[in-house]
Design a protein around this motif. Structure first.
Motif, short mmCIF file in Angstrom:
data_model
loop_
_atom_site.label_atom_id
_atom_site.label_comp_id
_atom_site.label_asym_id
_atom_site.label_seq_id
_atom_site.Cartn_x
_atom_site.Cartn_y
_atom_site.Cartn_z
N PRO A 65 0.73 -1.01 0.01
CA PRO A 65 0.05 0.06 0.03
C PRO A 65 0.87 1.25 0.15
CG PRO A 65 -0.82 -1.64 1.51
CD PRO A 65 0.56 -2.13 1.24
N PHE A 66 1.81 1.15 0.76
CA PHE A 66 2.91 2.58 0.96
C PHE A 66 3.37 2.83 -0.79
CE2 PHE A 66 7.14 4.11 1.41
CZ PHE A 66 6.90 5.35 2.30
N LEU A 67 4.00 1.67 -1.19
CA LEU A 67 4.76 1.84 -2.43
C LEU A 67 3.58 2.31 -3.67
CD1 LEU A 67 7.32 1.70 -3.98
CD2 LEU A 67 6.78 -0.76 -4.45
N MET A 68 2.50 1.87 -3.49
CA MET A 68 1.51 2.24 -4.33
C MET A 68 1.03 3.61 -4.29
SD MET A 68 -1.24 -1.05 -4.44
CE MET A 68 -2.39 -0.23 -5.49
N ASP A 69 0.83 4.20 -2.96
CA ASP A 69 0.57 5.56 -2.70
C ASP A 69 1.73 6.41 -3.28
OD1 ASP A 69 -1.80 5.16 -1.56
OD2 ASP A 69 -0.97 5.41 0.54
N LYS A 70 2.94 6.00 -3.16
CA LYS A 70 4.13 6.61 -3.63
C LYS A 70 3.92 6.78 -5.00
CE LYS A 70 6.01 8.00 0.18
NZ LYS A 70 6.19 9.29 0.36
N LEU A 71 3.93 5.64 -5.79
CA LEU A 71 3.82 5.78 -7.14
C LEU A 71 2.40 6.46 -7.68
CD1 LEU A 71 4.56 1.85 -8.11
CD2 LEU A 71 6.29 3.93 -8.24
N ARG A 72 1.48 6.32 -7.32
CA ARG A 72 0.43 7.16 -7.61
C ARG A 72 0.75 8.81 -7.49
NH1 ARG A 72 -3.66 3.69 -4.37
NH2 ARG A 72 -4.28 2.04 -6.08
N SER A 73 1.45 9.04 -6.19
CA SER A 73 1.54 10.25 -6.09
C SER A 73 2.68 10.87 -7.14
CB SER A 73 2.04 10.66 -4.87
OG SER A 73 2.95 11.82 -4.71
N ILE A 74 3.78 9.87 -7.53
CA ILE A 74 4.88 10.22 -8.43
C ILE A 74 4.13 10.48 -9.85
CG2 ILE A 74 6.76 9.36 -9.66
CD1 ILE A 74 7.69 8.18 -6.86
N LEU A 75 3.10 9.38 -10.25
CA LEU A 75 2.67 9.54 -11.59
C LEU A 75 1.42 10.71 -11.57
CD1 LEU A 75 2.70 5.84 -12.16
CD2 LEU A 75 4.05 7.52 -13.41
N LYS A 76 1.15 11.30 -10.46
CA LYS A 76 0.21 12.15 -10.48
C LYS A 76 -1.25 11.43 -10.73
CE LYS A 76 2.62 16.43 -11.10
NZ LYS A 76 3.85 15.92 -11.88
N VAL A 77 -1.57 10.32 -10.35
CA VAL A 77 -2.99 9.41 -10.47
C VAL A 77 -3.43 9.28 -9.01
CG1 VAL A 77 -2.47 8.64 -12.71
CG2 VAL A 77 -1.83 7.23 -10.98
N ASP A 78 -3.15 10.32 -8.09
CA ASP A 78 -3.69 10.19 -6.98
C ASP A 78 -4.53 11.00 -6.99
OD1 ASP A 78 -2.17 12.38 -7.24
OD2 ASP A 78 -1.03 12.36 -5.33
N ARG A 79 -5.07 11.34 -8.17
CA ARG A 79 -6.34 12.19 -8.46
C ARG A 79 -7.06 11.90 -9.56
NH1 ARG A 79 -1.63 16.46 -9.19
NH2 ARG A 79 -0.65 14.78 -7.79
N MET A 80 -8.14 12.33 -10.15
CA MET A 80 -8.75 11.86 -11.21
C MET A 80 -8.49 12.99 -12.58
SD MET A 80 -10.28 9.03 -11.54
CE MET A 80 -11.92 8.54 -11.64
N TRP A 81 -8.19 12.30 -13.62
CA TRP A 81 -7.88 13.18 -14.63
C TRP A 81 -9.10 12.97 -15.68
CZ3 TRP A 81 -4.07 16.66 -14.85
CH2 TRP A 81 -2.98 16.32 -13.89
N ASP A 82 -9.70 14.27 -16.01
CA ASP A 82 -10.85 13.99 -17.06
C ASP A 82 -10.48 14.15 -18.44
OD1 ASP A 82 -12.85 14.34 -15.19
OD2 ASP A 82 -13.27 16.54 -15.27
N ILE A 83 -10.86 13.21 -19.28
CA ILE A 83 -10.38 12.94 -20.49
C ILE A 83 -11.33 13.37 -21.83
CG2 ILE A 83 -9.59 11.05 -22.15
CD1 ILE A 83 -8.33 9.81 -20.01
N ALA A 84 -10.98 14.02 -22.76
CA ALA A 84 -11.58 14.10 -23.97
C ALA A 84 -11.12 13.23 -24.87
CB ALA A 84 -11.57 15.68 -24.46
N LEU A 85 -12.45 12.54 -25.60
CA LEU A 85 -12.00 11.35 -26.68
C LEU A 85 -12.56 12.18 -27.83
CD1 LEU A 85 -12.60 7.73 -26.34
CD2 LEU A 85 -13.43 8.90 -28.30
N VAL A 86 -11.88 11.93 -28.99
CA VAL A 86 -12.24 12.43 -30.42
C VAL A 86 -12.07 11.61 -31.41
CG1 VAL A 86 -11.91 14.38 -32.14
CG2 VAL A 86 -10.98 14.79 -29.63
N GLY A 87 -13.40 11.19 -31.72
CA GLY A 87 -13.66 10.14 -32.86
C GLY A 87 -14.44 8.77 -32.13
N ALA A 88 -15.71 8.96 -32.52
CA ALA A 88 -16.70 7.89 -32.00
C ALA A 88 -16.84 6.74 -32.90
CB ALA A 88 -17.90 8.65 -31.64
N GLY A 89 -15.71 6.23 -33.34
CA GLY A 89 -16.04 5.05 -34.05
C GLY A 89 -15.71 3.78 -33.15
N ASP A 90 -15.66 2.49 -33.79
CA ASP A 90 -15.54 1.38 -32.87
C ASP A 90 -14.50 1.48 -31.78
OD1 ASP A 90 -17.39 -0.23 -34.47
OD2 ASP A 90 -15.77 -0.83 -35.84
#
Lengths: 205, 205
Positions: free
Chosen positions: A68-93
């Motif tokens: 759990p500690f290493l996961m927290d650290k990696l999430r923080s380093i990679l900045k995925v200890d938060r949610m990133w909204d994504i825009a997707l362009v191209g509604a094909g398959d």
């Protein structure tokens, strides 16, 4: 810590470690070693220790890493200890498949807008949101403050879309179109093209 | 030429060169330079010359590369001067999207079988072929002599599927499941996981 000082090849391995740690945690494990983690990701224990030590002393001699500690650290380093909204362009398959993909949310990402320029697709619903007109893309992405986008449009329009995304303030683009995108300094692009991956393997057949 | 002698990192760039050359050819171009090709793929001219020279002298001082000639050479090196039949396992959203993907055929690949273990999916038609029962996978893939497969199943079943594919004679696996596959020596795996690519970019945000 200066982001520029850590080679991108190391940064690229951290999400792989995080994914493996998540699977260990899902199985109820609490600690691991660089050897065990290495066996799970096909990377040597020495390389893992070296990669992780770039960011601090996260393991203990003899007892290894707290998962759990290493996961927290990696999430923080990679900045995925938060949610990133994504825009997707191209509604094909591919766009549809990614819009419905359940694997983003617990890894820090959330598709919030889907755009297309095909009048027959605009207004169509995918899992709770509506495909929007690509003509309004720049303004909508900018006002929402979105920094991450995915392109699942044909190769012929991907560069133009990328230019618009950047104009709208997007800094990171995951590109599924089979074309190399040219972007200014400071913008990150990752490419996913299954034929490229397949051709890299047929060489060895 | 000994395949083992060329670093895999170089092999990984050849499909990118081939893709860019194809786009140049589509625009009617007949010759290019390492500089121009480099600008199209974001790789230095020197690196391109060095990579290509591993396989012979394909360019001419002053006139550069003949695009059709270099494409033929790269296709031959990557063994995509022929068609590879592909078995796909996992007929979810991603499996459906890939089954319908038009970008494989002119790059050496052709999905010929789709398997799933969900009784509600078995028998369903996707673009001219029928989803088959995964229970018969090993025998069918082996008798067809298929060497290349894609896994678009959940992480929980991906390793078991990979084991079966290898048992059936598959040598190259493109894995979309968010898990690292452990395979014996001589088997090649490439992984595609959009969250991994996204996390590699959010680090820099």
């Amino acid at each position: 810590m200066n982001a520029d000082k850590i080679p991108d090849i190391i940064i690229g391995r951290l999400p792989v470690y995080l994914r493996a740690l998540q699977r260990m945690a899902d199985r109820g494990m609490r600690t691991t070693s660089s050897q065990e983690l290495g066996d799970n990701v096909g990377i040597s224990a020495a390389q893992i220790r070296k990669d992780i030590s770039q960011f601090g002393e996260f393991g203990k001699q003899g007892t290894g890493y707290s998962i759990p500690f290493l996961m927290d650290k990696l999430r923080s380093i990679l900045k995925v200890d938060r949610m990133w909204d994504i825009a997707l362009v191209g509604a094909g398959d591919m766009g549809h498949a990614l819009s419905r993909y359940q694997g983003f949310r617990d890894r820090g990402f959330h598709i919030v807008m889907v755009f297309d320029n095909d009048p027959t697709k605009i207004g169509e619903k995918i899992d709770g949101f509506v495909i929007e007109d690509a003509a309004g893309m720049v303004e909508k992405i900018r006002s929402a403050g979105i920094k991450v986008a995915m392109i699942t449009a044909p190769a012929s329009s991907a560069q133009e879309i990328a230019d618009k995304l950047i104009q709208a303030g997007v800094k990171s683009i995951l590109n599924y179109a089979p074309i190399h995108l040219v972007v200014p300094e400071g913008i990150r692009v990752q490419h996913i093209d299954p034929a490229i991956h397949l051709q890299r393997m047929t060489y060895y057949l």
